[in-house]
Design an enzyme around this catalytic site. Structure first.
Site, PDB file in Angstrom:
ATOM      1  N   TYR A   1      -6.322  -1.400  -6.747  1.00 30.50           N
ATOM      2  CA  TYR A   1      -5.699  -2.587  -6.143  1.00 30.50           C
ATOM      3  C   TYR A   1      -5.039  -2.294  -4.807  1.00 30.50           C
ATOM      4  O   TYR A   1      -4.907  -1.154  -4.395  1.00 30.50           O
ATOM      5  CB  TYR A   1      -4.769  -3.314  -7.098  1.00 30.50           C
ATOM      6  CG  TYR A   1      -3.625  -2.591  -7.770  1.00 30.50           C
ATOM      7  CD1 TYR A   1      -3.091  -1.409  -7.300  1.00 30.50           C
ATOM      8  CD2 TYR A   1      -3.054  -3.159  -8.916  1.00 30.50           C
ATOM      9  CE1 TYR A   1      -2.028  -0.800  -7.939  1.00 30.50           C
ATOM     10  CE2 TYR A   1      -1.989  -2.556  -9.568  1.00 30.50           C
ATOM     11  CZ  TYR A   1      -1.477  -1.377  -9.068  1.00 30.50           C
ATOM     12  OH  TYR A   1      -0.425  -0.790  -9.718  1.00 30.50           O
ATOM     13  N   GLU A   2      -4.691  -3.385  -4.112  1.00 40.20           N
ATOM     14  CA  GLU A   2      -4.185  -3.353  -2.731  1.00 40.20           C
ATOM     15  C   GLU A   2      -5.179  -2.701  -1.777  1.00 40.20           C
ATOM     16  O   GLU A   2      -4.800  -1.994  -0.848  1.00 40.20           O
ATOM     17  CB  GLU A   2      -2.823  -2.650  -2.655  1.00 40.20           C
ATOM     18  CG  GLU A   2      -1.756  -3.254  -3.531  1.00 40.20           C
ATOM     19  CD  GLU A   2      -1.607  -4.756  -3.374  1.00 40.20           C
ATOM     20  OE1 GLU A   2      -1.932  -5.284  -2.297  1.00 40.20           O
ATOM     21  OE2 GLU A   2      -1.185  -5.420  -4.329  1.00 40.20           O
ATOM     22  N   GLY A   3      -6.459  -2.944  -2.007  1.00 37.46           N
ATOM     23  CA  GLY A   3      -7.510  -2.342  -1.205  1.00 37.46           C
ATOM     24  C   GLY A   3      -7.946  -1.043  -1.839  1.00 37.46           C
ATOM     25  O   GLY A   3      -7.174  -0.081  -1.902  1.00 37.46           O
TER      26      GLY A   3
ATOM     27  N   ARG B   1       0.821  -1.210   0.000  1.00 36.88           N
ATOM     28  CA  ARG B   1       0.000   0.000   0.000  1.00 36.88           C
ATOM     29  C   ARG B   1       0.856   1.261   0.000  1.00 36.88           C
ATOM     30  O   ARG B   1       0.502   2.257  -0.641  1.00 36.88           O
ATOM     31  CB  ARG B   1      -0.958  -0.029   1.196  1.00 36.88           C
ATOM     32  CG  ARG B   1      -2.106  -0.994   0.989  1.00 36.88           C
ATOM     33  CD  ARG B   1      -2.961  -1.209   2.208  1.00 36.88           C
ATOM     34  NE  ARG B   1      -4.114  -2.046   1.854  1.00 36.88           N
ATOM     35  CZ  ARG B   1      -4.988  -2.529   2.723  1.00 36.88           C
ATOM     36  NH1 ARG B   1      -4.846  -2.252   4.017  1.00 36.88           N
ATOM     37  NH2 ARG B   1      -6.002  -3.268   2.320  1.00 36.88           N
TER      38      ARG B   1
END
Length: 573
Positions: free
Chosen positions: A437-439, A301
């Site tokens: 992406y990545e949350g 992140r």
């Protein structure tokens, strides 16, 4: 167009925002002397502009291809990756006991930022490897570290993160992949892995000697939901006891996605155990996989937030060059009616300065976050907690910045930005994945108001905003924004705001917090450098972007009822 690394601004951000000179006073980071910092920033700039940037266009137009489970990259990529490995760029912050250089995370951040600005899709390869290194270093056994870390740190092997499944999406607890214990035979003590994972970045390729997949799966009798998830090392090629490579594991890339952007990065559908012989090795203990995976995700992140800075820098450079060279129309109100470069027109200048303020502001936030991570690694609990708070701000706002700056870059190009020939469109297409992406950024905002806001009873956020408002007394715009953010944080934590209210206001609230931190760090840079350019850019940030962020206060406190006045049937049409 050619790419030039923003080395001067990076070094300034490392000095002022990350405080790298102070970090070098600690024994662990003693090698990060000013000359080493500058040498690394300059060296990666030269490498990126010479080796990776020239491949960016062909990476977009040709992309990766998957045939019979084999993924190929365009010409030049294998040689460029080999040069990356041979020059040691992946080892900057790796643990020294496993072949890394043991330098601060801040310097590794500089390396990835520069590489990503040169070629964002390509840089996803070492970026995911960094996350795998983090996960194994924190949660792997000593034997696993000795087996896997040296080659991951060097880049000879690459790493992936395997969470998402077709039916699960962001709900990791819904995954169905299985891990069956092996009780006898040559793989006794390991597990047979079976399942399908989607959206696996660089899940299959031929650039590295081996691909080390970190895979989430369930063991027999595991609890339902996220409590029953375990993490496994699943190598593409088996690794023998002496570290040499053995035969191919039972895994394959079924296909790769056809995407809006980052076309050179193969986003794979991975199948494990088609023949019942996919062998994996447990990391840590059963049912503790999510804890280990979150270590990897936290690293990712931060680096995805960096991608916003990366693509903003590349789009800014291209737009600025185009605006300087494109001659069209006389400047309004000028007695000279000769056409001028469009950079002379007020609105174009507004857009370029906005792009620059956003880019430099998000870079300031990036390196402030990196510096807090480094202090946390030195045992500073307050810095470690502040870094945890900053991660969702950086990931969400940083990637929003990337999209806005890339969009403005197209606008400055006019019609030439909308066609593919100039390359401006690629930056916009590449940027758009980063808020997802990545949350997703909505998940980052939810994390802020449900988890991070509650740290130390709200004290972590309040201390950050208090530091900003105290130091920014001579910058009233930023000081006022920090006070507004603190007040909204108090309201959200008070009990007067329901969970729905907090979630409904989470995105504007996150933006307010991020802009406050970025404005603070930019102002610190302007003070320290005294440079005319930095002062002018900071002024643009304070007088245009900060008031916009303050204006989000009403949305942050609007409450959820506003969004539920329409029945679902009416809203959905």
């Amino acid at each position: 167009m050619s790419f030039i690394a923003p080395t001067e601004d990076q070094v300034l951000a490392m000095r002022i925002c990350a405080g790298i000179d102070e970090l070098a006073e600690h024994e662990r980071y003693g090698a990060a002397t000013p000359d080493v910092v500058e040498a690394i920033a300059e060296g990666i700039g030269a490498f990126a502009s010479g080796e990776w940037a020239p491949l960016n266009r062909i990476g977009d137009t040709e992309g990766a291809h998957c045939r019979d489970g084999v993924v190929s990259s365009p010409a030049g990529y294998a040689e460029a990756y080999q040069a990356f490995v041979e020059q040691g760029w992946g080892s900057i912050a790796g643990p020294a006991e496993y072949g890394g250089q043991g330098l601060p995370f801040t310097l590794a951040t500089c390396v990835l930022e520069t590489l990503g600005a040169a070629n964002m899709g390509f840089t996803l390869l070492p970026m995911l490897t960094v996350g795998a290194i983090e996960a194994l270093d924190h949660h792997g056994s000593e034997a696993q570290k000795a087996m896997y870390l040296p080659n991951l740190i060097s880049g000879a092997w690459s790493g992936t993160m395997n969470l998402t499944e077709p039916q699960a999406g962001s709900d990791v607890g819904a995954l169905r992949s299985t891990a069956m214990p092996i009780e006898e035979g040559p793989h006794a003590g390991k597990y047979r892995i079976a399942g399908t994972k989607i959206y696996i970045t660089w899940g299959e390729h031929e650039l590295a000697e081996n691909v080390i997949h970190l895979v989430l799966a369930r063991t027999p009798g595991a609890p339902a939901g996220s409590r029953g998830i375990s993490l496994f090392i699943v190598p593409k090629y088996h690794v023998n006891a002496d570290g040499s490579l053995g035969g191919r594991n039972d895994l394959r890339a079924v296909s790769i996605e056809h995407k809006l952007g980052i076309n050179v990065s193969p986003t794979c559908v991975m199948s494990y155990g088609d023949n019942g012989e996919c062998i994996g090795e447990l990391v840590g203990h059963e049912n503790e996989g999510l804890k280990a995976m979150f270590t990897m995700m936290n690293s990712a992140r931060i680096n995805v937030g960096s991608q916003g800075v990366q693509i903003a820098e590349r789009a800014l450079q291209q737009a600025r060059a185009y605006a300087r060279d494109r001659v069209q129309s006389a400047r309004a109100g000028s007695p000279d009616k000769s056409p001028v470069a469009i950079i002379e027109h007020p609105d174009v200048r507004r857009m370029i300065l906005r792009m620059r303020a956003l880019t430099e502001g998000s870079r300031a936030l990036l390196y402030y976050t990196a510096g807090q991570v480094d202090r946390g690694l030195l045992g500073d609990k307050a810095a470690q907690q502040r870094a945890e708070l900053l991660v969702p701000l950086l990931k969400a706002w940083g990637t929003d910045v990337g999209c806005e700056v890339a969009s403005l870059g197209i606008q400055i190009h006019g019609g030439m930005g909308f066609v593919e020939e100039t390359g401006a469109a690629q930056h916009y297409r590449d940027a758009r994945i980063a808020p997802i992406y990545e949350g997703t950024n909505g998940i980052q905002a939810a994390d802020l108001v449900t988890r991070k806001l509650g740290m130390e009873g709200g004290g972590v956020l309040q201390a950050l905003m208090a530091d900003i408002s105290a130091e920014m007394q001579d910058v009233p715009e930023v000081a006022s924004l920090a006070k507004d953010a603190a007040a909204i944080g108090t309201w959200m934590a008070s009990g007067d705001a329901s969970l729905d209210d907090k979630l409904a206001g989470s995105v504007p609230f996150l933006t307010m917090c991020a802009v406050a931190v970025a404005g603070w760090q930019l102002a610190r840079q302007a003070r320290a450098s005294g440079a005319v350019e930095k002062t002018a850019v900071t002024k643009v940030f304070n007088r245009t972007l900060v008031p916009e962020a303050r204006g989000l206060g009403a949305a942050a406190m609007a409450g959820a009822a506003l969004y539920y006045e329409l029945e679902t049937e009416a809203l959905a049409g």
